[in-house]
Design a protein around this motif. Structure first.
Motif, PDB file in Angstrom:
ATOM      1  N   ALA A 193       8.165   8.242  -9.806  1.00 31.48           N
ATOM      2  CA  ALA A 193       8.277   9.510  -9.067  1.00 31.48           C
ATOM      3  C   ALA A 193       7.012  10.351  -9.238  1.00 31.48           C
ATOM      4  CB  ALA A 193       9.502  10.287  -9.559  1.00 31.48           C
ATOM      5  N   PHE A 194       6.428  10.310 -10.422  1.00 28.11           N
ATOM      6  CA  PHE A 194       5.195  11.057 -10.670  1.00 28.11           C
ATOM      7  C   PHE A 194       4.055  10.517  -9.806  1.00 28.11           C
ATOM      8  CE2 PHE A 194       1.256  11.752 -13.151  1.00 28.11           C
ATOM      9  CZ  PHE A 194       1.265  13.145 -13.191  1.00 28.11           C
ATOM     10  N   CYS A 195       3.960   9.188  -9.701  1.00 23.21           N
ATOM     11  CA  CYS A 195       2.941   8.569  -8.842  1.00 23.21           C
ATOM     12  C   CYS A 195       3.108   9.017  -7.392  1.00 23.21           C
ATOM     13  CB  CYS A 195       3.020   7.045  -8.930  1.00 23.21           C
ATOM     14  SG  CYS A 195       2.443   6.336 -10.481  1.00 23.21           S
ATOM     15  N   GLU A 196       4.347   8.968  -6.917  1.00 24.83           N
ATOM     16  CA  GLU A 196       4.623   9.344  -5.527  1.00 24.83           C
ATOM     17  C   GLU A 196       4.298  10.816  -5.278  1.00 24.83           C
ATOM     18  OE1 GLU A 196       8.676   8.192  -5.166  1.00 24.83           O
ATOM     19  OE2 GLU A 196       8.201   6.125  -4.566  1.00 24.83           O
ATOM     20  N   SER A 197       4.528  11.661  -6.281  1.00 22.18           N
ATOM     21  CA  SER A 197       4.239  13.092  -6.112  1.00 22.18           C
ATOM     22  C   SER A 197       2.745  13.350  -5.942  1.00 22.18           C
ATOM     23  CB  SER A 197       4.770  13.883  -7.317  1.00 22.18           C
ATOM     24  OG  SER A 197       4.004  13.602  -8.483  1.00 22.18           O
ATOM     25  N   LEU A 198       1.912  12.424  -6.431  1.00 26.54           N
ATOM     26  CA  LEU A 198       0.463  12.554  -6.299  1.00 26.54           C
ATOM     27  C   LEU A 198      -0.088  11.728  -5.137  1.00 26.54           C
ATOM     28  CD1 LEU A 198      -0.575  12.371 -10.067  1.00 26.54           C
ATOM     29  CD2 LEU A 198      -0.332  14.412  -8.643  1.00 26.54           C
ATOM     30  N   GLY A 199       0.814  11.085  -4.390  1.00 25.55           N
ATOM     31  CA  GLY A 199       0.388  10.303  -3.238  1.00 25.55           C
ATOM     32  C   GLY A 199      -0.017   8.885  -3.562  1.00 25.55           C
ATOM     33  N   TYR A 200       0.332   8.388  -4.758  1.00 30.59           N
ATOM     34  CA  TYR A 200       0.017   7.024  -5.138  1.00 30.59           C
ATOM     35  C   TYR A 200       1.245   6.118  -4.994  1.00 30.59           C
ATOM     36  CZ  TYR A 200      -4.215   8.852  -7.373  1.00 30.59           C
ATOM     37  OH  TYR A 200      -5.417   9.462  -7.621  1.00 30.59           O
ATOM     38  N   PRO A 202       3.790   3.667  -6.511  1.00 33.69           N
ATOM     39  CA  PRO A 202       4.249   3.510  -7.900  1.00 33.69           C
ATOM     40  C   PRO A 202       3.656   2.262  -8.560  1.00 33.69           C
ATOM     41  CG  PRO A 202       6.079   4.126  -6.492  1.00 33.69           C
ATOM     42  CD  PRO A 202       4.922   3.863  -5.573  1.00 33.69           C
ATOM     43  N   PHE A 203       3.252   2.420  -9.822  1.00 29.19           N
ATOM     44  CA  PHE A 203       2.686   1.305 -10.571  1.00 29.19           C
ATOM     45  C   PHE A 203       3.780   0.289 -10.893  1.00 29.19           C
ATOM     46  CE2 PHE A 203      -0.259   4.745 -12.457  1.00 29.19           C
ATOM     47  CZ  PHE A 203      -1.035   4.740 -11.311  1.00 29.19           C
ATOM     48  N   GLU A 204       3.439  -0.983 -10.805  1.00 28.36           N
ATOM     49  CA  GLU A 204       4.424  -2.033 -11.055  1.00 28.36           C
ATOM     50  C   GLU A 204       4.279  -2.670 -12.436  1.00 28.36           C
ATOM     51  OE1 GLU A 204       3.596  -4.528  -7.584  1.00 28.36           O
ATOM     52  OE2 GLU A 204       5.531  -3.900  -6.783  1.00 28.36           O
ATOM     53  N   TYR A 205       3.067  -2.627 -12.978  1.00 26.82           N
ATOM     54  CA  TYR A 205       2.817  -3.299 -14.261  1.00 26.82           C
ATOM     55  C   TYR A 205       2.576  -2.333 -15.416  1.00 26.82           C
ATOM     56  CZ  TYR A 205       2.344  -7.786 -11.842  1.00 26.82           C
ATOM     57  OH  TYR A 205       2.582  -8.927 -11.098  1.00 26.82           O
TER      58      TYR A 205
END
Length: 271
Positions: A193-200, A202-205
């Motif tokens: 969710a943090f990644c998405e909030s910054l427009g990234y 989501p990390f998978e690894y």
């Protein structure tokens, strides 16, 4: 049954050897500790000399157990080159295992030796033998309060600069390891969710990094900052798979000592 007993006996034998080296190192560091009162520079020179003996002896055990570390020749040569002049190198690694610290020691004591320090959690310094030893090695211990931790980070680095003590500072920037429990899954979702909030995407690894502490360190290092990605392989299969993969394994000391394991380290210099 007998195979399992053999694996356990083999692992505990190797673990005993590592514990012996750890105890010897702790005793040697305690012996020279009083010199710190007289001369900090002399203490760091003596403790560094002790580590140059102790760390290779410590790493011999996992090598005998079958641990193989592989790196790209060109990337490794570039990292070796800066050791001829850089007072401090920062090495940031993905937190793929519970033995990342072992790989950091390997990187520091192969070819051209450099003292390795760690940026790690505050409670680590209270662990018997290993924690006490790392406290005497003057690692940086943080408590997750940036207002408190930043002055501690700055003071430690400036102190090493004053004594002209060269070192590589290692940290796993994720700051945490997740297993397969409910809390772990919840934390993975929070990172996504943090990644998405910054427009990234989501990390998978990997988890999201502790960026404030990294920024504080980078201010001291200049251009000598490296990113290291590690991959653990056993029997041709990747162990540190995607975070949500049920087959993912987080290697620990028992994993490394119980059977041969290959680790590939990829170095990138961050400009």
């Amino acid at each position: 049954m007998f195979t399992e007993m053999f694996v356990r006996a083999r692992t505990y034998f190797y673990f005993t050897l590592m514990t012996f080296v750890g105890c010897w190192t702790l005793a040697a560091l305690l012996l020279v500790l009083p010199i710190r009162i007289v001369s900090l520079h002399a203490y760091r020179a003596l403790s560094g000399a002790i580590l140059e003996i102790a760390v290779p002896a410590f790493l011999l055990t996992p090598a005998l157990a079958g641990l193989q570390v592989k790196v790209n020749k060109e990337h490794w040569a570039a990292q070796m080159h800066n050791r001829t002049w850089a007072p401090m190198t920062i090495v940031m690694c993905n937190h793929a295992s519970r033995v990342d610290w072992m790989l950091a020691l390997w990187c520091g004591y192969v070819d051209r030796t450099v003292r390795v320090s760690f940026l790690t959690e505050g409670p680590m310094q209270f662990l018997p033998i290993v924690g006490w030893m790392r406290k005497l090695c003057e690692d940086i211990f943080v408590w997750r309060s940036f207002k408190v931790d930043k002055p501690r980070i700055d003071a430690n680095i400036e102190s090493f600069k004053r004594t002209n003590t060269q070192r590589a500072l290692f940290l796993a920037i994720e700051g945490a390891i997740v297993d397969k429990g409910e809390f772990d899954r919840q934390y993975i979702q929070e990172c996504a969710a943090f990644c998405e909030s910054l427009g990234y995407k989501p990390f998978e690894y990997v988890l999201t990094p502790r960026y404030k502490g990294v920024h504080a360190l980078a201010q001291h290092a200049g251009t000598e900052v490296y990113s290291v990605t590690t991959a653990f392989v056993r029997d041709g299969k990747l162990m540190n798979k995607k975070l949500m993969d049920p087959a993912r394994i987080v290697p620990d000391l028992f994993t490394i000592l119980s059977a041969p394991t290959e680790v590939t380290c990829h170095f990138d210099r961050l400009d």
